[in-house]
Enzyme design. Structure first.
Site, PDB file in Angstrom:
ATOM      1  NE  ARG A 134      -3.677  -0.108   2.138  1.00 58.61           N
ATOM      2  CZ  ARG A 134      -4.461   0.268   3.212  1.00 58.61           C
ATOM      3  NH1 ARG A 134      -4.825  -0.502   3.979  1.00 58.61           N
ATOM      4  NH2 ARG A 134      -5.581   1.088   3.355  1.00 58.61           N
TER       5      ARG A 134
ATOM      6  CD  GLN B 101      -5.447   5.321   6.813  1.00 61.41           C
ATOM      7  OE1 GLN B 101      -4.814   4.948   5.440  1.00 61.41           O
ATOM      8  NE2 GLN B 101      -6.081   4.472   6.912  1.00 61.41           N
TER       9      GLN B 101
ATOM     10  CG  ASP C 179     -13.198   2.082   5.556  1.00 60.60           C
ATOM     11  OD1 ASP C 179     -12.828   1.828   4.648  1.00 60.60           O
ATOM     12  OD2 ASP C 179     -12.948   2.537   5.817  1.00 60.60           O
TER      13      ASP C 179
ATOM     14  NE  ARG D 135     -12.155  -3.099   1.056  1.00 58.93           N
ATOM     15  CZ  ARG D 135     -12.083  -2.460   2.005  1.00 58.93           C
ATOM     16  NH1 ARG D 135     -11.820  -0.927   2.553  1.00 58.93           N
ATOM     17  NH2 ARG D 135     -10.820  -3.195   3.316  1.00 58.93           N
TER      18      ARG D 135
HETATM   19  C1  S3P Z   1      -9.948   6.126   8.619  1.00 60.05           C
HETATM   20  C2  S3P Z   1      -9.167   6.804   7.049  1.00 60.05           C
HETATM   21  C3  S3P Z   1      -9.797   5.584   6.116  1.00 60.05           C
HETATM   22  C4  S3P Z   1     -11.057   4.940   6.031  1.00 60.05           C
HETATM   23  C5  S3P Z   1      -9.711   3.744   6.791  1.00 60.05           C
HETATM   24  C6  S3P Z   1      -9.729   4.072   8.538  1.00 60.05           C
HETATM   25  C7  S3P Z   1      -8.636   6.133   9.427  1.00 60.05           C
HETATM   26  O1  S3P Z   1      -8.948   6.027   4.803  1.00 60.05           O
HETATM   27  O2  S3P Z   1     -10.842   4.019   5.167  1.00 60.05           O
HETATM   28  O3  S3P Z   1     -10.610   1.841   6.896  1.00 60.05           O
HETATM   29  O4  S3P Z   1      -9.853   5.538  10.422  1.00 60.05           O
HETATM   30  O5  S3P Z   1      -8.278   7.410   9.588  1.00 60.05           O
HETATM   31  P1  S3P Z   1      -8.305   7.020   3.930  1.00 60.05           P
HETATM   32  O6  S3P Z   1      -8.252   8.565   5.051  1.00 60.05           O
HETATM   33  O7  S3P Z   1      -7.348   7.037   3.721  1.00 60.05           O
HETATM   34  O8  S3P Z   1      -9.753   7.086   2.785  1.00 60.05           O
END
Ligand code: S3P
Length: 445
Positions: A127, A174, A329, A360
């Protein structure tokens, strides 16, 4: 990869019914473990998700000297070591399957006076990580990925970080959270501007732990989040509601299996997470939020509700791309809803789905085709033409959400659906099959 555990799933005979409490929110659980570990004092967490992803986060902090009791029945007590109390780990920090764990912890480790190495399983090792190492490097961190921009991430010791003003190139909670974590250690004010709303649990939870963080709305979509380095986190009691991303499987199952009426109790309904409800309602779903409440200071006002879902024939819809980050998600199971709806459902603007635990888009297209659904793939989405779902053998590509989505699809399939490689369901929803069977799905695991 690991074992090839399967689900053998058959049609639900009478529909889904009952009232259930689903496991704790994964995003909030990760953050509660991180902030409690860096806080001064003892934090008590209830409702923690005891999935493998969250246990990987907890394992990393334990390897850096943090003391914890639990988790047991969702209860975990952490004695934090303070912002500067982490110890150099003697082992590589294994984040397993979890992108959230790796990206958020990287923000903390990038600021430490000791080196560390973050590793993951086969999926996580493929990733993209430059999305975090680029801004961290701009802050003065010394972190490198392998040549392809993927893990492991090698992080060298630093004595200080500079603040940055960073415009997120992708709407990603994230990346935002990684920079805010590093921002707590930077010498000055860091700002992160997001192009569209993404989940804001980090901002809310910072408030709960007494760390100031300001959110300035620039317009309907864009916000800037500001955090000053050098603050402290105070221990706090956090009560984590059920995960709406886990609830989504049951919302779709109850919407497509005739005769269903189901109540999902105490689910987090933070508006940065409820895109799935908007999408399903646009498809005609009968979803009612009951008993809406805010669970107080504990998680800094995360809204919670009981969600009632009743069966209704769904219709296809063109999904607003603005909803993508708010339901990121949930798209695998939204594709299943689309496969059972009358007419076409068009998903666009969702290329980020290609960078999750699996690609996905291609995983769902292949799986839907394997069970007889007419679907066209695009770079950034797909068109699903609703109809009937036949039996078949489906690959989950070791992705928990792909596996659970096809278990839901089997609720309306005439013949058995076999889902391969379901062991990673334990990363986010260890008792999925048990709870699903309890309310009327039919899964042999
Ligand atoms: C998450 C943010 C999302 C999500 C992941 C959890 C988090 O990812 O897909 O399962 O806890 O901040 P992205 O923000 O990179 O899209």
């Amino acid at each position: 990869m690991t074992s090839d555990k399967q689900f053998h799933c058959r049609k639900s005979e009478k529909g889904l019914s009952g009232k259930i409490r689903l496991p704790g929110d994964k995003s909030m659980s990760h953050r509660a473990v991180m902030f409690s570990s860096l806080a001064q004092g003892k934090s008590k967490i209830t409702g923690l998700l005891e999935g493998e992803d969250v246990l990987a986060t907890l394992g990393a902090f334990k390897a850096m000297g943090v003391k914890a009791v639990g988790p047991k029945n969702g209860r975990l007590t952490i004695t934090g070591c303070g912002m500067h109390g982490l110890e150099a780990p003697e082992v590589d920090l294994d984040m397993g399957n979890s992108g959230t764990a790796m990206r958020l912890i990287a923000g903390i480790l990038a600021a430490q006076k000791f080196p560390s190495k973050l590793v993951g399983d086969e999926s996580l090792s493929g990733r993209p990580m430059r999305r975090i190492t680029v801004p961290l490097t701009a802050m003065g961190a010394k972190c490198v990925t392998d040549e392809g921009g993927t893990p492991p991430i090698h992080i060298r010791a630093v004595t200080k970080l500079e603040p940055i003003d960073y415009k997120l190139p992708i709407a990603s909670a994230q990346i935002k959270s990684c920079i805010l974590m590093a921002g707590m250690y930077a010498q000055g004010e860091t700002t992160v501007t997001e192009p569209a709303p993404t989940r804001d649990h980090t901002e809310r939870m910072l408030g709960a732990y007494g760390y100031p963080c300001e959110v300035e709305k620039i317009d309907d979509a864009v916000s800037t989040i500001r955090i000053k380095g050098g603050g402290t986190l105070s221990a706090c009691d956090v009560d984590i509601p059920a995960d709406i991303s886990s609830a989504a499987f049951f919302m779709v199952a109850a919407s497509i299996v005739p005769g269903s009426k189901l109540v999902l109790q105490n689910v987090g309904v933070n508006p940065t997470r409820t895109g799935v409800i908007d999408v399903l309602r646009a498809m005609g779903a009968d979803i009612t939020l009951k008993n809406e409440r805010v669970i107080g200071e504990a998680v800094n006002g995360e809204p919670v509700a009981d969600i009632e879902v009743k069966y209704v024939g769904l219709k296809g819809a063109e999904i607003d791309p603005a909803l993508v980050p708010l339901a990121i998600d949930e798209f695998p199971v939204i594709c299943v809803a689309a496969a059972c709806a009358q007419g076409e459902t068009i998903i666009t603007g969702a290329e980020e789905l290609r960078h999750k635990e699996s690609d996905r888009i291609s995983a769902m297209v292949a799986g839907l085709q394997a069970v007889g659904v007419d679907v066209t793939e695009y770079r950034d989405g797909m068109t699903v033409r609703g109809g009937t779902i036949s039996g078949g053998v489906v690959e989950s590509f070791h992705d928990h959400r792909i596996a659970m989505s096809f278990a839901v699809a089997a609720g309306v399939s005439e013949e058995t659906i076999v889902v391969n490689g379901v062991e990673n369901v334990a990363t986010s929803f260890p008792n999925f099959a048990e709870l699903a069977n309890k309310v009327g799905l039919n899964i042999d695991d």
